[in-house]
Design an enzyme around this catalytic site. Sequence first.
Site, mmCIF file in Angstrom:
data_model
loop_
_atom_site.group_PDB
_atom_site.id
_atom_site.type_symbol
_atom_site.label_atom_id
_atom_site.label_comp_id
_atom_site.label_asym_id
_atom_site.label_seq_id
_atom_site.Cartn_x
_atom_site.Cartn_y
_atom_site.Cartn_z
ATOM 1 N N SER A 140 0.791 43.139 -5.160
ATOM 2 C CA SER A 140 -0.572 42.738 -4.811
ATOM 3 C C SER A 140 -1.465 43.894 -5.213
ATOM 4 C CB SER A 140 -0.657 42.510 -3.296
ATOM 5 O OG SER A 140 -1.990 42.530 -2.865
ATOM 6 N N TYR A 153 1.172 45.189 5.746
ATOM 7 C CA TYR A 153 1.301 44.500 4.454
ATOM 8 C C TYR A 153 1.054 45.489 3.313
ATOM 9 C CZ TYR A 153 0.312 40.955 0.813
ATOM 10 O OH TYR A 153 0.317 40.186 -0.343
HETATM 11 N N1 LIG Z 1 -2.154 34.619 -1.372
HETATM 12 C C1 LIG Z 1 -2.692 35.727 -1.848
HETATM 13 O O1 LIG Z 1 -3.923 35.927 -1.755
HETATM 14 C C2 LIG Z 1 -1.825 36.768 -2.520
HETATM 15 C C3 LIG Z 1 -2.456 37.826 -3.211
HETATM 16 C C4 LIG Z 1 -1.654 38.786 -3.816
HETATM 17 C C5 LIG Z 1 -0.277 38.701 -3.741
HETATM 18 N N2 LIG Z 1 0.310 37.669 -3.065
HETATM 19 C C6 LIG Z 1 1.777 37.620 -2.990
HETATM 20 O O2 LIG Z 1 2.234 36.417 -3.574
HETATM 21 C C7 LIG Z 1 3.517 36.102 -3.041
HETATM 22 C C8 LIG Z 1 3.565 34.619 -2.684
HETATM 23 O O3 LIG Z 1 2.705 34.382 -1.582
HETATM 24 P P1 LIG Z 1 1.776 33.098 -1.463
HETATM 25 O O4 LIG Z 1 0.374 33.562 -1.420
HETATM 26 O O5 LIG Z 1 2.151 32.072 -2.453
HETATM 27 O O6 LIG Z 1 2.118 32.642 0.034
HETATM 28 P P2 LIG Z 1 2.919 31.394 0.625
HETATM 29 O O7 LIG Z 1 2.330 30.119 0.147
HETATM 30 O O8 LIG Z 1 2.973 31.624 2.098
HETATM 31 O O9 LIG Z 1 4.373 31.568 0.001
HETATM 32 C C9 LIG Z 1 5.288 32.504 0.477
HETATM 33 C C10 LIG Z 1 6.677 32.060 0.066
HETATM 34 O O10 LIG Z 1 7.610 33.053 0.527
HETATM 35 C C11 LIG Z 1 8.645 32.395 1.227
HETATM 36 N N3 LIG Z 1 9.176 33.273 2.254
HETATM 37 C C12 LIG Z 1 8.499 33.957 3.219
HETATM 38 N N4 LIG Z 1 9.341 34.627 3.993
HETATM 39 C C13 LIG Z 1 10.591 34.384 3.502
HETATM 40 C C14 LIG Z 1 11.881 34.771 3.887
HETATM 41 N N5 LIG Z 1 12.086 35.593 4.942
HETATM 42 N N6 LIG Z 1 12.942 34.332 3.163
HETATM 43 C C15 LIG Z 1 12.756 33.503 2.109
HETATM 44 N N7 LIG Z 1 11.543 33.101 1.697
HETATM 45 C C16 LIG Z 1 10.486 33.519 2.398
HETATM 46 C C17 LIG Z 1 8.010 31.117 1.811
HETATM 47 O O11 LIG Z 1 8.984 30.092 1.964
HETATM 48 P P3 LIG Z 1 9.718 29.614 3.299
HETATM 49 O O12 LIG Z 1 8.719 29.638 4.403
HETATM 50 O O13 LIG Z 1 10.224 28.252 2.908
HETATM 51 O O14 LIG Z 1 10.848 30.586 3.502
HETATM 52 C C18 LIG Z 1 7.071 30.716 0.677
HETATM 53 O O15 LIG Z 1 7.758 29.967 -0.277
HETATM 54 C C19 LIG Z 1 3.737 37.049 -1.858
HETATM 55 O O16 LIG Z 1 4.591 38.097 -2.235
HETATM 56 C C20 LIG Z 1 2.346 37.580 -1.587
HETATM 57 O O17 LIG Z 1 2.382 38.851 -0.977
HETATM 58 C C21 LIG Z 1 -0.442 36.693 -2.471
#
Ligand SMILES: NC(=O)c1ccc[n+]([C@@H]2O[C@H](COP(=O)([O-])OP(=O)(O)OC[C@H]3O[C@@H](n4cnc5c(N)ncnc54)[C@H](OP(=O)(O)O)[C@@H]3O)[C@@H](O)[C@H]2O)c1
Length: 267
Positions: A140, A153
């Site tokens: 991120s 985070y």
């Molecule tokens: N959203 C933003 O603004 C943003 C910005 C920069 C970076 N990111 C990064 O992008 C990545 C994806 O996040 P997202 O925004 O797409 O959020 P999201 O929709 O909440 O997706 C997170 C994913 O991670 C999985 N997950 C969480 N904890 C887990 C665990 N203990 N074991 C296995 N799977 C797990 C969840 O699946 P289950 O619940 O099915 O396990 C889900 O598929 C993350 O690394 C986040 O830090 C996000």
Amino acid sequence: MFLNNTIVVTGASSGLGASLAKELASYKPNLVLFSRNLEKLRQVANECDEKGANSIAVQGDVTNQDDCKRLVDTTINNYNSINHLVLNAGVSMWAKFDEVTDLSLFQKLIETNYLSAVCLTHLFLPYLKKSKGLITAISSIQGEISVPYHSGYVASKHALTGFLNTLRIELKDKDVDVMLVMPHWLRGTDLRKNAFDKNGKKTGESKKEHNKESISLQECSRKILKGMVNRKRELVIPKKLKILLWLNLIRPGMVEKIVSGKVKDQE
Ligand SMILES: NC(=O)c1ccc[n+]([C@@H]2O[C@H](COP(=O)([O-])OP(=O)(O)OC[C@H]3O[C@@H](n4cnc5c(N)ncnc54)[C@H](OP(=O)(O)O)[C@@H]3O)[C@@H](O)[C@H]2O)c1
């Protein structure tokens, strides 16, 4: 581009992981999709198969080493190799540190966002060396810049960034590359809903809106795919955000003010 490549995507049941899997699917790869929610994962796998991929949904928790081992075994037993490891699973927080009542959320953040990447990289590395593969880690912009209400985070993403930047140097002569992805805020993910609050509970649906600068999942996914093809060292999405990283080197106080203002806008 990815025809017959084996690609493992963690956290593929929603948000960026699901979007990446679906973008990749048109190139007919073997996809191994991993997360805890099997029903959602299967839905994504079905959509990917309809687009031409050959997908397997593996249920598991990235913080559980046995689940991670099972992911590796399933991948190798089915496809015999791995070309791309996409470390995407993640969880966030929204709480001021001095209001936190349950410190275990810091442990969960470190385990999910950082230690899982260490474990999975270690387990997949022998196979990635054979294929001269690529590790893509979704960090991120918070892996470089600090943001209020996100102390745990931010720390976990800094750890991830430090680990993978070091690994890249160590793996140079093994032809395994490492790409760090640093996206700005993304629209349409569950990250905020699932973020820990001050009591270590899920924040749930909230009225907090991402500002206009946030980026769409499709735009972010397409940029990541391009980066994977070109085996980029790092990707800042959108590119213009690099200005903030440079400014942070010479005027960190100014960046703190800018970032605080942006977070206040969302409260
Ligand atoms: N959203 C933003 O603004 C943003 C910005 C920069 C970076 N990111 C990064 O992008 C990545 C994806 O996040 P997202 O925004 O797409 O959020 P999201 O929709 O909440 O997706 C997170 C994913 O991670 C999985 N997950 C969480 N904890 C887990 C665990 N203990 N074991 C296995 N799977 C797990 C969840 O699946 P289950 O619940 O099915 O396990 C889900 O598929 C993350 O690394 C986040 O830090 C996000």
